[in-house]
Design a protein around this motif. Structure first.
Motif: not given
Lengths: 274, 262
Positions: A137, A140, A144
Motif C-alpha cells: 500500500f 495508496a 483507501s
C-alpha cells in the motif's frame, strides 16, 4: 537548575514533576490533572490507565509540548521540555495521516523535515512498511486504508522519525475489538525490536496490563496518580497470556481500583477537553 | 424502482445523467406547451424556437463580443479579489491577531450590498472598465476573505499537532500541513465566489454600460425584444455551468486524495 539534587530528573529518560493543568470552562476553573509526578526509565513501556475524561490526554499533550502546564515541569534526559520536538513522537486516537500524502510520503514526513537524503529515507521507509505489513500500500492514499491500517501507518510515521519517546494517546481506541488485539501484538513486536521508551494512555484495563511494564492508574478529575503497578508478566508476550492466572488476578485487582473512579467520572459535570 | 428510493443511497452514473438531462428536456417541453397550449403571450414568453432564432441572429451580431467583455470583467474582478482575499483569509485563519484586526471590519462591509456602491463607484471610477470590475470586486471580496478564513480554521488541529511532534517548525507546519489541508476548501470557495462574480457583473452592466451581457439584456428590454432578453439570460446560465464544471474537473485533477468527490 540544581539537577544533581533531584536524582529522579537526571537518572530517568523522562521525569514528570508535580504537574498541574487547569483550564477555564464556562467561567469555572477545571483542574484536568493535579500534582502528577512520574518517572520513566529508558526502554520502559509505561501504560496510563484511567476513566474517560480529559486528564490522560492532557498529561500526554503536556509531555509532547503541545499544551502548557499550569505548574510543574517535564524533563527528558534531565533537560526541561519547553515545546514540541521530534524527540517525542506522538500517535493520536483520531486518524491523523495527512490525506494528501501517500502512505510512503506520510512515513517519510519527519525524515523530509530532517533533510535525510533520498537513499537513506527510502531504506527507512521500506523497513517500516515491512514491519507494519503495508508494503503493497506504499503508494495508496489514506482514504483507501481501513482504520487499523491508518494507525499502523501513524505508528510507522512516528517511529521512522526515530524519537526518544513514543507517546500514544489511546491509539487503538477507535478500532474494533479484533483489530485492537492484532494491533496490540504488533506494537509489542515493534517494541521488542526497537526498545523505544513508550508512554501509552488507555481506558482498557486488559490493554494496559498486556502492553505495559508498569501501569499507572489515574483518578477521575482532577486527574491524579492513584497507584503504580508493576506488571510481573514475562516478555515476549502473546495474546494467550491474557488467560493466565497472573494476568486475570491483576486485572481483577485493577478493575476494583478503577471502578470507584469510573463511578465518580460518570456522575461528574462534563467539561471540554483542551 | 424501490432500490433507487433509499435515502442517500448511490445510484448508477448513467441514471444520474439521464435524470439530469430529462429535467432540462421537461423544462423545454413545459415551455413549449405554455406557448402552444396555454396561449401565453409571446411578448411575455416567446416560444423556444423564437429564442433559438434570436440566439443565432445575435451570435453573428455582437453576442460573442458581449460575452467576451463580460467574461473579461468577471475574470479581472475575480482574480483581483482572489489575489488579495486568499492570502488575507489564510492569514486571518491561522493568526488570531490578524483575525481580531480584520474580521469585524470585513464582516461589517459584508453587509453593505455591492449594488448600493454602484453610484459611488461611478463617481470614483467613472463608467469605464474599472467601475464594472470594482463592483465585481466589492461584491465578492468580503465574502471570499471570510470564507477562506473559515476554511483555514477548519483544518483539524490534530494534523497540525502531529506535524509539530514530527519536528516541524511553525513555518513548515504552515507550508506542509495548513496549506495543503486547506487547499480543497479554498478551491471550492473560489468556485462559489466565481458564480457570484457573474451576478455582480450583470448588475453593474444593467446600470451603467454600453457593452456586455447585462447591457444586452437591458437594451433588449428597452426595445421590448423578449427573445433577445431570453438569449442574454440563458447565456449567463450556460457560462455559469461551464465555469462550475471546469472548476469541478480541476478539483478532481488536483485532489485525487479527497475522501469525497468534489
Amino acid at each position: 537548575m540544581a539537577l544533581a539534587a533531584e536524582p529522579g530528573i537526571s537518572g530517568n529518560k523522562l521525569a514528570v514533576v508535580n504537574l498541574t493543568r487547569e483550564f477555564n470552562f464556562k467561567h469555572r476553573k477545571i483542574t484536568a490533572i493535579q500534582g502528577i509526578s512520574l518517572e520513566v526509565k529508558e526502554g520502559e513501556f509505561v501504560t496510563i490507565l484511567g476513566p474517560s475524561g480529559c486528564g490522560k490526554s492532557t498529561l500526554l499533550r503536556i509531555i509532547a509540548g503541545l499544551t502548557e502546564a499550569s505548574s510543574g515541569q517535564v524533563y527528558k534526559d534531565g533537560r526541561l521540555i519547553q515545546g514540541p520536538g521530534r524527540d517525542r513522537g506522538m500517535v493520536f486516537q483520531s486518524y491523523t495521516l495527512f490525506p494528501w500524502l501517500t502512505v510512503r510520503q506520510n512515513i517519510e514526513f519527519g525524515l523530509n523535515l530532517k533533510r535525510v537524503e533520498a537513499d537513506r529515507r527510502h531504506e527507512i521507509v521500506n523497513h517500516y512498511l515491512d514491519i507494519i505489513g503495508l508494503t503493497a500500500f506504499a503508494d495508496a492514499f489514506p482514504k483507501s486504508l481501513s482504520g487499523g491500517m491508518k494507525q499502523r501507518v501513524a505508528i510507522a510515521r512516528a517511529l521512522a522519525n526515530d524519537p526518544d519517546i513514543l507517546l500514544m494517546d489511546e491509539p487503538f481506541g477507535a478500532l474494533d475489538a479484533q483489530t485492537r488485539l492484532v494491533m496490540q501484538e504488533l506494537l509489542l513486536k515493534i517494541w521488542e525490536e526497537t526498545r523505544k521508551t513508550i508512554l501509552f494512555v488507555t481506558h482498557d484495563v486488559e490493554e494496559a496490563i498486556f502492553l505495559g511494564d508498569t501501569v499507572y492508574i489515574m483518578t477521575a478529575r482532577p486527574g491524579r496518580l492513584k497507584a503504580r503497578i508493576p506488571v510481573p508478566l514475562s516478555r515476549p508476550r502473546s495474546f494467550e497470556i491474557k488467560n493466565s492466572r497472573v494476568f486475570l488476578e491483576l486485572k481483577t485487582s485493577i478493575l476494583e481500583q478503577i471502578r470507584e473512579e469510573s463511578l465518580k467520572a460518570a456522575t461528574m459535570m462534563p467539561a471540554g477537553c483542551d | 424502482m424501490r432500490k433507487y428510493l433509499k435515502l442517500n443511497a448511490p445510484i448508477p452514473g448513467k441514471l444520474y445523467f439521464i435524470l439530469s438531462v430529462s429535467a432540462f428536456a421537461l423544462l423545454l417541453l413545459l415551455w413549449q406547451l405554455g406557448v402552444t397550449v396555454g396561449h401565453l403571450p409571446p411578448s411575455h414568453l416567446p416560444p423556444p424556437g423564437a429564442v433559438a432564432r434570436a440566439a443565432v441572429a445575435l451570435a453573428t451580431d455582437g453576442l460573442i463580443g458581449d460575452i467576451g467583455i463580460s467574461f473579461f470583467r468577471v475574470t479581472t474582478g475575480f482574480l483581483l479579489a482572489a489575489a488579495i482575499g486568499v492570502p488575507l483569509g489564510i492569514l486571518m485563519g491561522s493568526l488570531k491577531v490578524a483575525e481580531a484586526f480584520f474580521e469585524p471590519l470585513l464582516a461589517f462591509f459584508r453587509y453593505m450590498p455591492a449594488s448600493a456602491f454602484i453610484p459611488l463607484t461611478i463617481i470614483w471610477l467613472s463608467i469605464f472598465e474599472a467601475q464594472k470590475i470594482g463592483v465585481v470586486f466589492i461584491g465578492i471580496f468580503f465574502q471570499l476573505v471570510l470564507m477562506i478564513m473559515d476554511v483555514t480554521q477548519n483544518v483539524p488541529q490534530d494534523l497540525i499537532d502531529t506535524a509539530y511532534t514530527l519536528g516541524a517548525r511553525p513555518l513548515e507546519v504552515f507550508r506542509r500541513v495548513l496549506l495543503p489541508a486547506a487547499l480543497p476548501g479554498i478551491m471550492d470557495t473560489l468556485r462559489v465566489t466565481l458564480g457570484w462574480a457573474w451576478t455582480y457583473v450583470i448588475v453593474a452592466e444593467l446600470v451603467a454600460a454600453n457593452s456586455g451581457l447585462g447591457f444586452l439584456i437591458m437594451n433588449a428590454g428597452r426595445q421590448l425584444s423578449t427573445p433577445d432578453m431570453f438569449v442574454g439570460i440563458l447565456t449567463i446560465g450556460v457560462l455559469g455551468i461551464i465555469c462550475d464544471m471546469a472548476f469541478k474537473a480541476l478539483n478532481r485533477l488536483l485532489f485525487p486524495w479527497l475522501e469525497r468527490e468534489v
